[in-house]
Motif scaffolding. Structure first.
Motif, PDB file in Angstrom:
ATOM      1  N   LEU A   1       9.060   5.946  -5.731  1.00 53.89           N
ATOM      2  CA  LEU A   1       8.599   6.347  -7.059  1.00 53.89           C
ATOM      3  C   LEU A   1       7.456   5.462  -7.537  1.00 53.89           C
ATOM      4  CD1 LEU A   1      11.850   7.283  -8.992  1.00 53.89           C
ATOM      5  CD2 LEU A   1       9.924   8.754  -8.460  1.00 53.89           C
ATOM      6  N   SER A   2       7.527   4.156  -7.235  1.00 53.14           N
ATOM      7  CA  SER A   2       6.454   3.257  -7.659  1.00 53.14           C
ATOM      8  C   SER A   2       5.141   3.658  -7.003  1.00 53.14           C
ATOM      9  CB  SER A   2       6.783   1.815  -7.284  1.00 53.14           C
ATOM     10  OG  SER A   2       7.952   1.406  -7.935  1.00 53.14           O
ATOM     11  N   ALA A   3       5.190   3.951  -5.694  1.00 52.75           N
ATOM     12  CA  ALA A   3       3.984   4.374  -4.981  1.00 52.75           C
ATOM     13  C   ALA A   3       3.461   5.669  -5.580  1.00 52.75           C
ATOM     14  CB  ALA A   3       4.294   4.561  -3.498  1.00 52.75           C
TER      15      ALA A   3
ATOM     16  N   TRP B   1      -0.337   2.890   6.335  1.00 52.27           N
ATOM     17  CA  TRP B   1       0.820   2.064   6.632  1.00 52.27           C
ATOM     18  C   TRP B   1       0.440   0.601   6.715  1.00 52.27           C
ATOM     19  CZ3 TRP B   1       5.537   1.105   6.175  1.00 52.27           C
ATOM     20  CH2 TRP B   1       6.194   0.187   6.997  1.00 52.27           C
ATOM     21  N   GLN B   2      -0.727   0.321   7.295  1.00 52.25           N
ATOM     22  CA  GLN B   2      -1.165  -1.066   7.427  1.00 52.25           C
ATOM     23  C   GLN B   2      -1.314  -1.724   6.055  1.00 52.25           C
ATOM     24  OE1 GLN B   2      -1.155  -2.729  10.134  1.00 52.25           O
ATOM     25  NE2 GLN B   2      -0.637  -0.883  11.285  1.00 52.25           N
ATOM     26  N   ARG B   3      -1.768  -0.930   5.098  1.00 51.79           N
ATOM     27  CA  ARG B   3      -1.920  -1.488   3.762  1.00 51.79           C
ATOM     28  C   ARG B   3      -0.551  -1.832   3.174  1.00 51.79           C
ATOM     29  NH1 ARG B   3      -5.205   1.094  -1.300  1.00 51.79           N
ATOM     30  NH2 ARG B   3      -6.821   1.362   0.258  1.00 51.79           N
ATOM     31  N   VAL B   4       0.417  -0.967   3.429  1.00 51.25           N
ATOM     32  CA  VAL B   4       1.773  -1.242   2.949  1.00 51.25           C
ATOM     33  C   VAL B   4       2.301  -2.514   3.606  1.00 51.25           C
ATOM     34  CG1 VAL B   4       4.152  -0.409   2.902  1.00 51.25           C
ATOM     35  CG2 VAL B   4       2.262   1.182   2.502  1.00 51.25           C
ATOM     36  N   ARG B   5       2.072  -2.625   4.927  1.00 49.68           N
ATOM     37  CA  ARG B   5       2.644  -3.728   5.690  1.00 49.68           C
ATOM     38  C   ARG B   5       1.978  -5.065   5.319  1.00 49.68           C
ATOM     39  NH1 ARG B   5       2.166  -6.280  10.729  1.00 49.68           N
ATOM     40  NH2 ARG B   5       0.098  -5.415  11.011  1.00 49.68           N
ATOM     41  N   LEU B   6       0.665  -5.035   5.200  1.00 49.19           N
ATOM     42  CA  LEU B   6      -0.060  -6.295   5.024  1.00 49.19           C
ATOM     43  C   LEU B   6      -0.332  -6.649   3.566  1.00 49.19           C
ATOM     44  CD1 LEU B   6      -2.612  -5.967   7.940  1.00 49.19           C
ATOM     45  CD2 LEU B   6      -0.611  -7.443   7.803  1.00 49.19           C
ATOM     46  N   LEU B   7      -0.315  -5.651   2.687  1.00 50.20           N
ATOM     47  CA  LEU B   7      -0.638  -5.950   1.291  1.00 50.20           C
ATOM     48  C   LEU B   7       0.587  -5.787   0.380  1.00 50.20           C
ATOM     49  CD1 LEU B   7      -2.742  -6.560  -0.932  1.00 50.20           C
ATOM     50  CD2 LEU B   7      -3.132  -4.103  -1.079  1.00 50.20           C
ATOM     51  N   TYR B   8       1.134  -4.574   0.343  1.00 50.50           N
ATOM     52  CA  TYR B   8       2.164  -4.310  -0.665  1.00 50.50           C
ATOM     53  C   TYR B   8       3.465  -5.063  -0.383  1.00 50.50           C
ATOM     54  CZ  TYR B   8      -0.727  -0.789  -2.805  1.00 50.50           C
ATOM     55  OH  TYR B   8      -1.738  -0.173  -3.451  1.00 50.50           O
ATOM     56  N   TRP B   9       3.962  -4.941   0.871  1.00 56.21           N
ATOM     57  CA  TRP B   9       5.275  -5.515   1.124  1.00 56.21           C
ATOM     58  C   TRP B   9       5.318  -7.023   0.903  1.00 56.21           C
ATOM     59  CZ3 TRP B   9       9.899  -4.573   0.369  1.00 56.21           C
ATOM     60  CH2 TRP B   9      10.910  -5.329   0.929  1.00 56.21           C
ATOM     61  N   PRO B  10       4.351  -7.787   1.449  1.00 59.31           N
ATOM     62  CA  PRO B  10       4.427  -9.241   1.216  1.00 59.31           C
ATOM     63  C   PRO B  10       4.397  -9.590  -0.271  1.00 59.31           C
ATOM     64  CG  PRO B  10       2.770  -8.727   2.869  1.00 59.31           C
ATOM     65  CD  PRO B  10       3.235  -7.436   2.323  1.00 59.31           C
ATOM     66  N   LEU B  11       3.599  -8.854  -1.038  1.00 56.54           N
ATOM     67  CA  LEU B  11       3.496  -9.178  -2.458  1.00 56.54           C
ATOM     68  C   LEU B  11       4.661  -8.615  -3.262  1.00 56.54           C
ATOM     69  CD1 LEU B  11      -0.324  -8.728  -3.104  1.00 56.54           C
ATOM     70  CD2 LEU B  11       0.960 -10.827  -2.789  1.00 56.54           C
TER      71      LEU B  11
ATOM     72  N   ILE C   1      -0.742  -4.761  -8.040  1.00 57.13           N
ATOM     73  CA  ILE C   1      -1.312  -5.059  -6.721  1.00 57.13           C
ATOM     74  C   ILE C   1      -2.488  -4.123  -6.451  1.00 57.13           C
ATOM     75  CG2 ILE C   1      -0.868  -5.025  -4.234  1.00 57.13           C
ATOM     76  CD1 ILE C   1       2.039  -5.780  -4.889  1.00 57.13           C
ATOM     77  N   THR C   2      -2.306  -2.853  -6.766  1.00 55.92           N
ATOM     78  CA  THR C   2      -3.396  -1.898  -6.565  1.00 55.92           C
ATOM     79  C   THR C   2      -4.607  -2.274  -7.413  1.00 55.92           C
ATOM     80  OG1 THR C   2      -1.753  -0.182  -6.252  1.00 55.92           O
ATOM     81  CG2 THR C   2      -4.007   0.539  -6.604  1.00 55.92           C
ATOM     82  N   ARG C   3      -4.330  -2.638  -8.662  1.00 51.24           N
ATOM     83  CA  ARG C   3      -5.429  -2.977  -9.561  1.00 51.24           C
ATOM     84  C   ARG C   3      -6.201  -4.186  -9.026  1.00 51.24           C
ATOM     85  NH1 ARG C   3      -7.291  -6.014 -12.975  1.00 51.24           N
ATOM     86  NH2 ARG C   3      -5.628  -7.541 -12.687  1.00 51.24           N
ATOM     87  N   ALA C   4      -5.450  -5.190  -8.579  1.00 50.78           N
ATOM     88  CA  ALA C   4      -6.099  -6.436  -8.193  1.00 50.78           C
ATOM     89  C   ALA C   4      -6.734  -6.353  -6.801  1.00 50.78           C
ATOM     90  CB  ALA C   4      -5.088  -7.584  -8.242  1.00 50.78           C
ATOM     91  N   TYR C   5      -6.055  -5.725  -5.846  1.00 49.22           N
ATOM     92  CA  TYR C   5      -6.522  -5.798  -4.460  1.00 49.22           C
ATOM     93  C   TYR C   5      -6.865  -4.443  -3.856  1.00 49.22           C
ATOM     94  CZ  TYR C   5      -4.507 -10.403  -5.030  1.00 49.22           C
ATOM     95  OH  TYR C   5      -4.219 -11.652  -5.491  1.00 49.22           O
ATOM     96  N   GLY C   6      -6.725  -3.362  -4.636  1.00 48.62           N
ATOM     97  CA  GLY C   6      -7.023  -2.036  -4.103  1.00 48.62           C
ATOM     98  C   GLY C   6      -8.455  -1.946  -3.608  1.00 48.62           C
TER      99      GLY C   6
END
Lengths: 528, 233
Positions: free
Chosen positions: A346-348, A440-450, A424-429
């Protein structure tokens, strides 16, 4: 570039759509089903009217008292520093994940007939206290919601800019001026939202009504639904009562959404600033008294659980406890996992829609509110009715409980995860777009760690809430398939309160452990 | 009003600032230096918001030990949050006369005159959120004007404004200062601001506030620390 933003947002849309669908089925679907079923039970008996009045009255009393008493407590916490201050503030977050039945048992041990206070006043010739009925229900709700409102208000006080306190001192404000110009505007904002939130929570708190209420004078609508289903087996009437309950809660939830934006913030810690309010000796003494009384009110019941439960743990708990504990943990894990998945999806989803069609993004929020409005009981009743023609609802008790509990903790999980995702999207999108980090790479490397930290916190919250839940399970479970809270309830019903205290301690430990493991797991190795 | 810091040591958490200098009556003094060097602490300490660990502050020879912020003959404007968002411009300015806002008709006339003077005629009924950044600064200055204290201190209240607007504000401040014969202490990051209205400058760096020197002299041949801060011009 043919591959624009579309492929990136397709997956979150599908996943988010699926999560929305599940929720819509659970809430709106439930309402439709209930509506269809209710035609045979379309009546309000005098007992139903009494339940309606009692529900509204106890919610109003609980919310009013919580708000009134939270003001001095939050103010004292804002103004004073003492050893253990941080612990005190952190402890205010605990009742949120405290199993309701554990709290009730603790309150009985302090305020009940054979409780601490009754023992204390007996030599003075005062009769034993009795907290069954309205008094008990309000007392228990106060126990849960006073800390919640206190935290909300403390946030409000901390949120007043430091410059305004300095301005007040520079301009020579009296305490009266200070209250009028600095504190009253904040209180008006925070209290209206807090009041509605507490009102809503009290309308849907089943376990308290089940244990402390009951009888013609102290039955809530949810209790009436429970009785209609379990004892009278009048599905139509239960459905009609569930519709009424949903309507009332939806109204309160909409009001809360309109008035109290941001009040549902459940951030782990409350940032605490510096005490800068004008002050005197009387004020200091008063604050100390308030802090001590508040601390006793919240700590004593838990202490009593410990005192009464610990020997039981040593002697050994009844045999049915251990399988129930296993069932509880499994349900909690399944429910927390489901809740996390739905919250992430839902957040995505909300994030991809934000800025394009604000209305649609709002729909995500509204669904969150719907689940808050649809009490677990309303959903449970609908599921009961839906399952009944095809299978034995009692046989499906555990999966149904896991599903409903996941939906119940979703609004809170969403409140924690969704803003983090959007931020996260606002800051690093833009940055990840420019380096080609997609899909998927964005989820793995950006969203999930944060997101690990908020996600861990939300999962822990959800697991603990599910662990302590005594709602749907009471509707569905047979005695041999109960969860830990249900076993506790049965022990209490059989007047085995010492054994119940032992189980309470176990339940408390398991809830806290689940919360701690997930919350901790989200923090390991994060640099944020 | 002569301002004397006598062996003053201020503490702000773990940060310490020492100040030992004197500012003559009616002077306009810029306070410059790198971020975190102690500029804001200096002003907060003079205004009575930070405790003095040692030494003291004197105004016209009278020590201010233990005098609460509201009783000190000075006004401090902060970087932001100088106005209460739930009060109108007129009410915010009126607080400079009476904190309980029970203004007599004479008070109200004075208040309106102050709003006129800072260029906010007719905007008294507005709320801060309806004002531009410059207008908000003007409203805060109107309140400072009404308070009429002999020491006016500015902690970068114009930092968020563009160059032209900031120059306007500085001129307004200079005018108010001259009318009231007040002493002015003004934190700024811009040498141009100092040159514009402040003949003297206090350099603050690494927890030490140096004695004021003539701005032109200081900027013409800055000491190494100030040179690093200003960069090559």
């Amino acid at each position: 570039m043919a591959r624009g933003a579309e492929p990136v947002s397709l997956v979150p849309r599908l996943a988010g759509g699926a999560a929305l669908l599940v929720l819509a089925a659970l809430t709106l679907g439930a309402i439709l089903l209930l509506g269809a079923q209710a035609d045979t039970g379309w009546r309000l008996d005098p007992a139903d009217w009494a339940a309606l009045r009692f529900t509204l009255w106890q919610s109003f009393l609980s919310a009013t008292l919580s708000c009134l008493l939270a003001v001095p407590l939050a103010r004292a916490l804002f103004r004073r520093r003492f050893p253990g201050h941080r612990l005190y503030v952190a402890f205010l977050g605990a009742p949120f994940i405290l199993p309701a039945i554990v709290a009730v048992l603790g309150l009985l041990a302090v305020w009940g007939r054979s409780g601490l206070l009754s023992d204390l006043i007996a030599p003075l010739g005062f009769g034993p206290l009795d907290i069954y009925g309205l008094r008990g229900v309000v007392l228990a709700h106060l126990f849960f919601n006073l800390p919640l409102v206190t935290r909300i208000l403390l946030q409000g006080w901390v949120g007043i800019p430091r410059e305004h306190f300095r301005l007040a001192r520079q301009l020579g404000f009296t305490p009266r001026d200070q209250f009028r110009h600095l504190e009253a505007p904040m209180l008006r904002r925070s209290l209206s939202g807090a009041f509605l939130l507490v009102f809503l929570l009290c309308m849907t708190s089943f376990a308290v009504a089940l244990t402390l209420g009951g009888g013609p004078k102290a039955t809530t609508i949810e209790l009436a639904i429970y009785q209609a289903l379990r004892f009278e087996f009048d599905l139509g009437h239960a459905a009609f009562l569930a519709l009424i309950q949903f309507t009332l809660c939806a109204l309160a939830a909409l009001l809360a959404l309109g008035v109290g934006r941001g009040v549902l913030d459940l951030k782990g810690a409350v940032a605490v600033g510096r005490p800068t309010l004008a002050d005197g000796r009387v004020a200091r003494a008063a604050d100390r008294a308030v802090l001590a009384l508040g601390g006793l009110f919240l700590l004593l019941p838990l202490g009593m659980i410990g005192v009464r439960g610990l020997p039981e743990l040593v002697v050994g708990l009844p045999a049915q406890v251990w399988p129930a504990a296993l069932r509880s943990v499994l349900v909690a894990l399944a429910s927390a996992f489901l809740c996390l998945m739905m919250a992430l999806a839902l957040s995505a989803f909300i994030d991809t829609l934000r800025g394009r069609r604000a209305g649609l993004a709002l729909a995500g929020d509204v669904v969150g509110v719907l689940t808050l409005a649809a009490s677990p009981f309303v959903i449970g009743t609908a599921l009961f009715i839906a399952i009944n023609p095809f299978a034995d609802p009692f046989a499906l008790a555990l999966p149904v409980t896991a599903l409903v509990n996941a939906a119940m903790s979703l609004p809170f999980a969403l409140r924690v995860i969704s803003p983090a995702w959007t931020e996260i999207t606002r800051a690093y999108g833009g940055l990840s777009e420019s380096v080609g980090l997609r899909g998927w790479q964005r989820v793995r490397l950006l969203y999930w760690p944060l997101l690990r930290r908020p996600a861990g916190f939300a999962t822990g919250l959800s697991a603990a809430l599910s662990m302590g839940d005594l709602g749907v399970i009471a509707l569905f479970a047979t005695p041999d398939r109960g969860t830990l809270p249900l076993v506790m309830h049965q022990l209490m019903g059989a007047y085995r309160s010492d054994a119940a205290a032992g189980v309470a301690l176990l339940l408390l430990a398991l809830s806290a452990a689940l919360f701690w493991i997930f919350d901790r797991g989200g923090r390991i190795d994060t640099r944020l | 009003m002569t301002l004397d810091c006598e062996g003053l040591r201020l503490r702000n958490g773990s940060f310490e600032l020492t100040a030992d200098f004197s500012v003559p009556q009616g002077a306009s003094v810029a306070v410059m230096g790198p971020s975190g060097g102690g500029k804001s602490s200096l002003l907060a300490g003079l205004a009575g918001f930070l405790p003095a660990v040692a030494g003291r502050v004197c105004l016209n020879g009278a020590p201010l030990d233990g005098v609460p912020p509201g009783d000190r003959p000075m006004t401090l404007l902060f970087q932001e949050h100088n106005l209460f968002p739930h009060l109108t411009v007129a009410q915010n300015a009126g607080l400079g006369l009476r904190p309980d806002l029970k203004l007599s008709s004479e008070d109200k006339a004075r208040r309106d005159a102050a709003l006129d003077e800072v260029g906010l005629s007719g905007l008294g009924a507005r709320y801060p959120s309806d004002l531009s950044g410059g207008q908000r600064s003007r409203a805060a200055l109107a309140r400072a004007l009404l308070r009429d204290r002999p020491l006016l201190m500015l902690d970068e209240p114009f930092a968020a404004l563009g160059p032209a607007l900031r120059a306007d504000m500085l001129d307004l401040v200079a005018r108010i200062r001259a009318e009231q014969g007040a002493t002015l202490l003004m934190v700024t990051h811009h040498p141009a601001d100092a040159r514009r209205i402040a003949p003297l400058t206090i350099f603050v760096d690494e927890g030490r506030a140096h004695a004021p020197v003539e701005t032109e002299v200081l900027l013409a041949d800055p000491p190494p620390a100030l040179k690093r801060y200003l960069g090559e011009v």
